[in-house]
Design an enzyme around this catalytic site. Sequence first.
Site, PDB file in Angstrom:
ATOM      1  N   CYS A 283       0.826  -1.211   0.000  1.00  0.00           N
ATOM      2  CA  CYS A 283       0.000   0.000   0.000  1.00  0.00           C
ATOM      3  C   CYS A 283       0.856   1.254   0.000  1.00  0.00           C
ATOM      4  O   CYS A 283       0.451   2.286  -0.498  1.00  0.00           O
ATOM      5  CB  CYS A 283      -0.918  -0.012   1.213  1.00  0.00           C
ATOM      6  SG  CYS A 283      -0.023  -0.222   2.754  1.00  0.00           S
ATOM      7  N   GLU A 384      -3.911   3.356  -8.148  1.00  0.00           N
ATOM      8  CA  GLU A 384      -3.029   2.379  -7.499  1.00  0.00           C
ATOM      9  C   GLU A 384      -2.870   1.151  -8.398  1.00  0.00           C
ATOM     10  O   GLU A 384      -3.862   0.552  -8.815  1.00  0.00           O
ATOM     11  CB  GLU A 384      -3.619   1.952  -6.155  1.00  0.00           C
ATOM     12  CG  GLU A 384      -2.683   1.041  -5.381  1.00  0.00           C
ATOM     13  CD  GLU A 384      -3.277   0.567  -4.071  1.00  0.00           C
ATOM     14  OE1 GLU A 384      -4.444   0.153  -4.056  1.00  0.00           O
ATOM     15  OE2 GLU A 384      -2.556   0.603  -3.055  1.00  0.00           O
TER      16      GLU A 384
HETATM   17  P1  NAD Z   1      -9.506  -6.024  -1.148  1.00  0.00           P
HETATM   18  O1  NAD Z   1     -10.091  -4.740  -0.697  1.00  0.00           O
HETATM   19  O2  NAD Z   1      -9.984  -6.618  -2.394  1.00  0.00           O
HETATM   20  O3  NAD Z   1      -9.698  -7.146  -0.022  1.00  0.00           O
HETATM   21  C1  NAD Z   1      -9.313  -6.925   1.321  1.00  0.00           C
HETATM   22  C2  NAD Z   1     -10.145  -7.832   2.218  1.00  0.00           C
HETATM   23  O4  NAD Z   1     -11.508  -7.406   2.158  1.00  0.00           O
HETATM   24  C3  NAD Z   1     -10.126  -9.299   1.790  1.00  0.00           C
HETATM   25  O5  NAD Z   1     -10.131 -10.116   2.941  1.00  0.00           O
HETATM   26  C4  NAD Z   1     -11.445  -9.420   1.028  1.00  0.00           C
HETATM   27  O6  NAD Z   1     -11.932 -10.730   0.974  1.00  0.00           O
HETATM   28  C5  NAD Z   1     -12.338  -8.517   1.861  1.00  0.00           C
HETATM   29  N1  NAD Z   1     -13.543  -8.049   1.176  1.00  0.00           N
HETATM   30  C6  NAD Z   1     -13.752  -7.954  -0.165  1.00  0.00           C
HETATM   31  N2  NAD Z   1     -15.011  -7.526  -0.401  1.00  0.00           N
HETATM   32  C7  NAD Z   1     -15.599  -7.341   0.799  1.00  0.00           C
HETATM   33  C8  NAD Z   1     -16.881  -6.896   1.224  1.00  0.00           C
HETATM   34  N3  NAD Z   1     -17.817  -6.576   0.349  1.00  0.00           N
HETATM   35  N4  NAD Z   1     -17.146  -6.805   2.538  1.00  0.00           N
HETATM   36  C9  NAD Z   1     -16.196  -7.107   3.448  1.00  0.00           C
HETATM   37  N5  NAD Z   1     -14.957  -7.553   3.128  1.00  0.00           N
HETATM   38  C10 NAD Z   1     -14.662  -7.666   1.816  1.00  0.00           C
HETATM   39  O7  NAD Z   1      -7.931  -5.789  -1.168  1.00  0.00           O
HETATM   40  P2  NAD Z   1      -6.793  -6.809  -1.619  1.00  0.00           P
HETATM   41  O8  NAD Z   1      -6.802  -6.908  -3.100  1.00  0.00           O
HETATM   42  O9  NAD Z   1      -6.865  -8.049  -0.799  1.00  0.00           O
HETATM   43  O10 NAD Z   1      -5.494  -6.010  -1.119  1.00  0.00           O
HETATM   44  C11 NAD Z   1      -4.931  -4.977  -1.847  1.00  0.00           C
HETATM   45  C12 NAD Z   1      -5.397  -3.625  -1.340  1.00  0.00           C
HETATM   46  O11 NAD Z   1      -5.122  -3.510   0.051  1.00  0.00           O
HETATM   47  C13 NAD Z   1      -4.656  -2.494  -1.987  1.00  0.00           C
HETATM   48  O12 NAD Z   1      -5.537  -1.468  -2.345  1.00  0.00           O
HETATM   49  C14 NAD Z   1      -3.708  -2.013  -0.896  1.00  0.00           C
HETATM   50  O13 NAD Z   1      -3.299  -0.686  -1.033  1.00  0.00           O
HETATM   51  C15 NAD Z   1      -4.516  -2.251   0.315  1.00  0.00           C
HETATM   52  N6  NAD Z   1      -3.650  -2.321   1.499  1.00  0.00           N
HETATM   53  C16 NAD Z   1      -3.646  -1.267   2.380  1.00  0.00           C
HETATM   54  C17 NAD Z   1      -2.803  -1.277   3.478  1.00  0.00           C
HETATM   55  C18 NAD Z   1      -2.771  -0.127   4.457  1.00  0.00           C
HETATM   56  O14 NAD Z   1      -2.294  -0.314   5.576  1.00  0.00           O
HETATM   57  N7  NAD Z   1      -3.250   1.065   4.103  1.00  0.00           N
HETATM   58  C19 NAD Z   1      -1.972  -2.378   3.697  1.00  0.00           C
HETATM   59  C20 NAD Z   1      -2.002  -3.422   2.794  1.00  0.00           C
HETATM   60  C21 NAD Z   1      -2.856  -3.391   1.694  1.00  0.00           C
END
Ligand code: NAD
Length: 490
Positions: A283, A384
């Site tokens: 991120c 991103e």
């Molecule tokens: P994502 O948002 O697709 O998924 C994150 C989590 O949310 C997963 O467990 C997923 O199954 C869950 N999820 C998906 N839809 C949902 C819903 N409708 N309701 C509840 N939960 C739901 O993200 P990803 O692809 O797994 O990870 C990448 C993203 O995470 C990037 O945008 C990255 O920047 C972000 N990230 C942020 C940080 C931070 O600290 N700011 C750290 C790591 C990753």
Amino acid sequence: MSEKLQTLLAGRWRDASGPEYATEYPHDGSTVATLHAATAADVDEAVQCAERARQQPSWAGLKRHERAAILHRIAAGIRERGEELAQLQRLDNGKPIKETRALVASAAGTFQFFAAACETWEDQLTPSRGDYFTLSAHEPLGVVGAITPWNSPIASEAQKLAPALAAGCAVVFKPAEITPRMAIELARIAQQAGVPDGIISVLPGKGSIVGDALVKHPLIKRIAFTGGTTVGLGIARLAAEKLMPTSLELGGKSPTIVCADADLDHAVAGVLYGIFSSSGESCIAGSRAFVHESVYAEFKARLLAGVKALRVGDPSSESTQMGPLVNPGHRASVERYVQLGLDEGGQLLAGGVRPEGAQFERGSYYTPTVIEGLSNSTRMCQEEIFGPVLALLPWRDEADLVAQCNDNVFGLASGIWTRDYKTAWRLGQALQTGTVWVNTYKVFSVSTPFGGVKMSGTGREKGRLGILEYTAQKSWYWGLNESPMPWATA
Ligand code: NAD
């Protein structure tokens, strides 16, 4: 060889009730584990069980130093199994072994830190303004939901579990579907460390089913979410319906500034590490490098030499710096962004292709990529990518530089490379980001809060007071009057 995984659900090790699925090793696509996804009914069972368990004397009756002792034992359990956990994390998301070892060490440190915070944080006697004394106290929020992404599971899981347990909450976990292993192993270590059954459940599966049910459940009192901004916004909307607090750690498009007076050896190494470590699946990846025009040519030459020397390959090798991307679907998305950048007028300086060779054939590998010639307003510089793709942009005027850095919906992190502390202070104050790194990048400390501004999120994790995010503040007034309140007397 693939392993069959069970999960800790409502106090018992078992299969969740949904369909079976497999997780894959990004290096070669082989099956790592098979397990069952959870259902909305599993969510309800886990949350109800957690609500009962958290009220039992075996958890609610523990003094803070007793909870702290459990957290210390979890830290020790992580350290004892450190190498095994690092290898399991590598298999789940393909990060190089050196990185996963560092993440495991940081997870142990997180539990140790919150153990200390747990037994030393103090409620406050506030200044009295009358014939009473006043107390500001904190109570556990209840059952909290933790939802995490796939890029750094053990670290993001620990950042939620440690403060939640320290605060006396129960936790229902929803790890990313493709990387459930670390949450399951943390639950096992926590159980062995003395966390009572029912206090932690891990529900693998799809976000749209398990995550959604968790967020909506009436007994869930907080959601700690790390993931993409679109999902985070959806959670914020649902949370508003029940006035539920959340922490939302979301996406980023972090700028790194190289000033004319920067130590270029340091700046080049920092920019390389900032974008290409973790294959850019971070991120806080420094994905936009703004380099002063007076040093642009030299910086570019040194950067490209550095890119050429990067060791991309098998994540199990000690010398690998950049492993594969997490899966073919994500690689395809990165490739689309690179093509978009070229369509938008960018010139490819490095990468932009899959690496060649037998060792890369079955994995989701991509070469470290550098593009120049783009305006900051292009989609490639605004969105991103979450991959190893760097946009190189020259700058001349400081006010214009700051405007460009801030001209982005995200506000997670930024980096500044300069020898002049006044320049660093001035720029750092002007940048709209939750973290500013000066002459370093992507270093982390559990004792310092982390989080974003703008579309990068709300709330903070880590830091000593991170524990309070999992508590409800309660105010107490203790009357000291010898006689009844005056208006009630005849
Ligand atoms: P994502 O948002 O697709 O998924 C994150 C989590 O949310 C997963 O467990 C997923 O199954 C869950 N999820 C998906 N839809 C949902 C819903 N409708 N309701 C509840 N939960 C739901 O993200 P990803 O692809 O797994 O990870 C990448 C993203 O995470 C990037 O945008 C990255 O920047 C972000 N990230 C942020 C940080 C931070 O600290 N700011 C750290 C790591 C990753």
